[in-house]
Design a protein around this motif. Structure first.
Motif, mmCIF file in Angstrom:
data_model
loop_
_atom_site.group_PDB
_atom_site.id
_atom_site.type_symbol
_atom_site.label_atom_id
_atom_site.label_comp_id
_atom_site.label_asym_id
_atom_site.label_seq_id
_atom_site.Cartn_x
_atom_site.Cartn_y
_atom_site.Cartn_z
ATOM 1 N N LYS A 155 81.449 14.962 44.897
ATOM 2 C CA LYS A 155 80.751 13.841 44.278
ATOM 3 C C LYS A 155 79.793 13.255 45.307
ATOM 4 C CE LYS A 155 84.360 12.151 41.091
ATOM 5 N NZ LYS A 155 85.213 10.980 40.737
ATOM 6 N N GLU A 156 78.747 12.617 44.828
ATOM 7 C CA GLU A 156 77.860 11.910 45.746
ATOM 8 C C GLU A 156 78.622 10.754 46.388
ATOM 9 O OE1 GLU A 156 74.251 10.731 43.892
ATOM 10 O OE2 GLU A 156 73.689 12.776 43.285
ATOM 11 N N VAL A 180 77.682 13.026 51.486
ATOM 12 C CA VAL A 180 76.859 13.642 50.450
ATOM 13 C C VAL A 180 75.990 12.575 49.790
ATOM 14 C CG1 VAL A 180 76.866 14.841 48.241
ATOM 15 C CG2 VAL A 180 78.520 15.478 50.006
ATOM 16 N N THR A 181 74.670 12.825 49.749
ATOM 17 C CA THR A 181 73.735 11.876 49.131
ATOM 18 C C THR A 181 73.146 12.415 47.833
ATOM 19 O OG1 THR A 181 71.955 12.747 50.555
ATOM 20 C CG2 THR A 181 73.141 10.782 51.323
ATOM 21 N N HIS A 182 73.143 13.720 47.667
ATOM 22 C CA HIS A 182 72.639 14.303 46.414
ATOM 23 C C HIS A 182 73.222 15.703 46.244
ATOM 24 C CE1 HIS A 182 69.975 15.162 43.058
ATOM 25 N NE2 HIS A 182 69.627 16.282 43.651
ATOM 26 N N LEU A 183 73.587 16.007 45.002
ATOM 27 C CA LEU A 183 74.148 17.323 44.690
ATOM 28 C C LEU A 183 73.194 18.068 43.775
ATOM 29 C CD1 LEU A 183 77.858 16.252 44.035
ATOM 30 C CD2 LEU A 183 77.000 17.501 46.019
ATOM 31 N N ILE A 188 72.738 21.123 48.764
ATOM 32 C CA ILE A 188 73.390 19.815 48.878
ATOM 33 C C ILE A 188 72.640 18.993 49.931
ATOM 34 C CG2 ILE A 188 75.494 18.593 49.569
ATOM 35 C CD1 ILE A 188 77.071 21.033 48.624
ATOM 36 N N GLU A 189 72.291 17.766 49.582
ATOM 37 C CA GLU A 189 71.668 16.847 50.536
ATOM 38 C C GLU A 189 72.747 15.926 51.090
ATOM 39 O OE1 GLU A 189 67.716 14.288 50.173
ATOM 40 O OE2 GLU A 189 69.464 13.166 49.455
ATOM 41 N N ALA A 190 72.733 15.721 52.407
ATOM 42 C CA ALA A 190 73.758 14.885 53.033
ATOM 43 C C ALA A 190 73.178 14.141 54.231
ATOM 44 C CB ALA A 190 74.948 15.739 53.471
ATOM 45 N N LYS A 201 68.989 12.808 57.376
ATOM 46 C CA LYS A 201 69.298 13.495 56.116
ATOM 47 C C LYS A 201 68.951 14.970 56.255
ATOM 48 C CE LYS A 201 69.246 9.940 52.556
ATOM 49 N NZ LYS A 201 68.707 9.555 51.226
#
Length: 215
Positions: A155-156, A180-183, A188-190, A201
């Motif tokens: 999950k974000e 995690v900032t975006h899935l 995956i962005e983190a 980021k």
């Protein structure tokens, strides 16, 4: 500027406690901690863990260790300092999965499922028709140290840890912890929360991994 003597003494006691624990762990690694033998055993191979380091078992051991390590998790899960100074280590991936599933329910938002693409390395065997011998469904059930399971749920906002060196220049190294900032579908962005690149980021792509256990 005024300082509280009680706060200073508390901080000193906390540091001393951490140093004592650090020394105890190092002594275990060096083999200098006295070992004992259980009843009926001759060889002394057991080490007594100090009582202050033990969590007494209860009806739900997963809940107990989570609430002990992450008190007020639902209220503090957005606090980066709170997350980066805590971690639960276990010797088995099975226990990791249980803890992750338990904690994931307290993070708001929808779960994203990521599946691995498991296959046998063509250079690892000369057996013909090996794809028919080792079905994908069977490969998906295998678990290896240092290799993510076939299915991962995220999950974000959840904290994660890298298991490989991805980009050392950006601080994406084995053991780096992130939020995690975006899935996305394929990426995956983190945000990095440990090391020398805190706040950066980064993007985590799909990675080809091979276990060291070739058999």
């Amino acid at each position: 500027m005024f300082f509280s003597l009680n706060e200073d003494l508390t901080a000193t006691a906390s540091r001393n406690k951490i140093l004592e624990f650090k020394k105890w762990v190092l002594d275990i690694g060096d083999g200098t901690v006295p070992a004992i033998a259980k009843d009926g055993e001759i060889e002394e191979t057991w080490i007594k863990i100090p009582d202050e380091l033990l969590i007494e078992p209860e009806q739900d051991p997963i809940e107990k260790i989570v609430t002990s390590t992450y008190p007020l998790f639902e209220e503090m899960q957005g606090n980066t300092e709170y997350l980066k100074e805590r971690a639960i280590l276990t010797p088995k991936n099975e226990t990791v999965n249980e803890i992750n599933q338990y904690m994931l329910q307290f993070v708001p938002g929808e779960k994203n499922h990521y599946l691995g693409s498991d296959s046998i390395c063509k250079a690892s065997s000369n057996i013909p028709d090996q794809d028919n011998l080792y079905l994908v469904e069977f490969l998906n059930t295998l678990e290896f140290p240092g290799i993510p399971n076939h299915k991962i749920e995220l999950k974000e906002g959840v904290p994660i840890m890298l298991l490989r060196n991805v980009n050392q220049k950006l601080g994406m190294c084995n053991g780096t912890r992130l939020i995690v900032t975006h899935l996305g579908t394929w990426i995956i962005e983190a945000k990095i929360i440990t090391g020398s690149n805190i706040g950066t980021k980064v993007l985590i792509p799909q990675i080809v991994l091979s276990p060291t256990e070739s058999k």
